[in-house]
Design a protein around this motif. Structure first.
Motif: not given
Length: 343
Positions: A29-33, A115-116, A224-227, A229-236
């Motif tokens: 949560n802290t990271m998101d904020s 969009k990121a 881009v919050p929906w990333l 949910k789309a499975g993109v959780k980190k920058i490769d």
């Protein structure tokens, strides 16, 4: 009746797992904020003071104390949510062109990341973050103006050149172009410290507990919050591996802006700017577009102010007591002349 040792250990493990999950949820949560801020450069564990749960039996009082600490940390970050920052704008076309090439290279490998990307015109280095209420903005502007002589004293008439080289991320969530190491780092760190001190002396809640790490953000997954949910959780890392040692160019420190994180951005994509200070002369004294716009705005405001003042003066003069007596005297003279003519 005493519980079997195996059962006790099982319960302890369950408690430990629960505490660990609570810690991980708080970190997330802290990271998101915080990643939404222009800065977004922290090691969450270090900054929040969260450490791994000791592998020892915790008494109930210690467990409650631990939970209290978590609640206090949450309240701290809720109370201190920066909404303004000091920005060093990056306008050198060589640097911005290199960043756009980098962004396009990443997008080609995953179009969902388009969009990121940090928008054109928003490239900057964050010097300091702060929280300003509406009635504190003018205090912030005053602090920025007071900062200028300190910067001039640090630079001693010399230009501060900032070279950019290489790419890295913060927790694979924020991608940034690195500021190369060199002699420019010490004066830049001194300027950052002077800024923090100047604003804090004005009573402004500014700065962070972690050390200043200058960087130039080019993308943030949190935009881009929906990333997620789309499975993109980190920058490769493979997306930017060709730019690990790339030289993007240099930017000369010529301006520092007090910008809002929340107000609508300008038409050129740059942040809403409350005030600015110019450091030295850029391109031999040639102002850039932003400076020309501000100069034009000041000229218009001054012209309007003078017109209003002139109107008020004229209006006041018309209603002065002397004017009334003068009118009466003129009427009396005319009446006297008419009477003489009749005689």
């Amino acid at each position: 009746m005493e519980r079997p040792e195996a059962e006790v250990n099982f319960i302890e493990c369950e408690n430990m797992a629960g505490r660990k999950k609570m810690s991980e949820d708080f970190e997330a949560n802290t990271m998101d904020s915080l990643v939404d801020m222009p800065l977004a450069t922290i090691d969450i564990k270090d900054d929040c003071g969260i450490t791994d749960v000791p592998q020892v039996n915790l008494e109930r009082s210690e467990e409650n104390e631990y939970k209290d600490q978590i609640r206090k940390k949450k309240k701290k970050y809720k109370d201190y949510q920066p909404n303004y920052f000091l920005s060093i704008p990056i306008t050198n076309k060589e640097v911005t062109k290199g960043i756009k090439i980098l962004q396009n290279a990443v997008i080609q490998q995953d179009k969902r990341l388009a969009k990121a990307m940090t928008g054109d015109g928003s490239f900057h280095i964050t010097l300091l973050v702060m929280k300003l209420n509406d009635d504190e903005v003018n205090i912030g502007i005053d602090a920025l103006l007071e900062l200028k002589p300190f910067i001039e004293e640090i630079l001693q008439g010399k230009h501060l050149i900032l070279p950019f080289e290489g790419v890295d991320t913060f927790g694979n969530q924020v991608g940034f172009v690195k500021l190369a190491e060199g002699d420019h780092m010490n004066p830049l760190l001194e300027i950052a410290e002077a800024a923090k001190r100047t604003f804090q002396e004005k009573g402004i809640l500014a700065g962070e507990s972690r050390s200043f790490k200058p960087h130039l953000t080019f993308m943030k997954l949190s935009q881009v919050p929906w990333l997620r949910k789309a499975g993109v959780k980190k920058i490769d890392p493979k997306f930017y591996e060709k730019f690990i040692s790339h030289r993007f160019g240099e930017e000369m420190l010529h301006r520092i802006d007090l910008c809002s994180m929340l107000k609508k951005k300008q038409s050129n994509g740059y942040y809403h700017c409350e005030s600015s200070i110019v450091i030295g002369d850029k391109n031999g004294g040639e102002p850039d577009d932003a400076e020309l716009v501000k100069l034009s705005k000041r000229l218009v405001e001054n012209a309007v102010l003078k017109a209003v003042q002139q109107y008020l003066e004229e209006t006041q003069n018309k209603h002065k007591p002397g004017d009334g007596s003068t009118v009466k005297t003129e009427e009396a003279d005319r009446n006297g002349t008419d009477n003489d003519n009749r005689k």
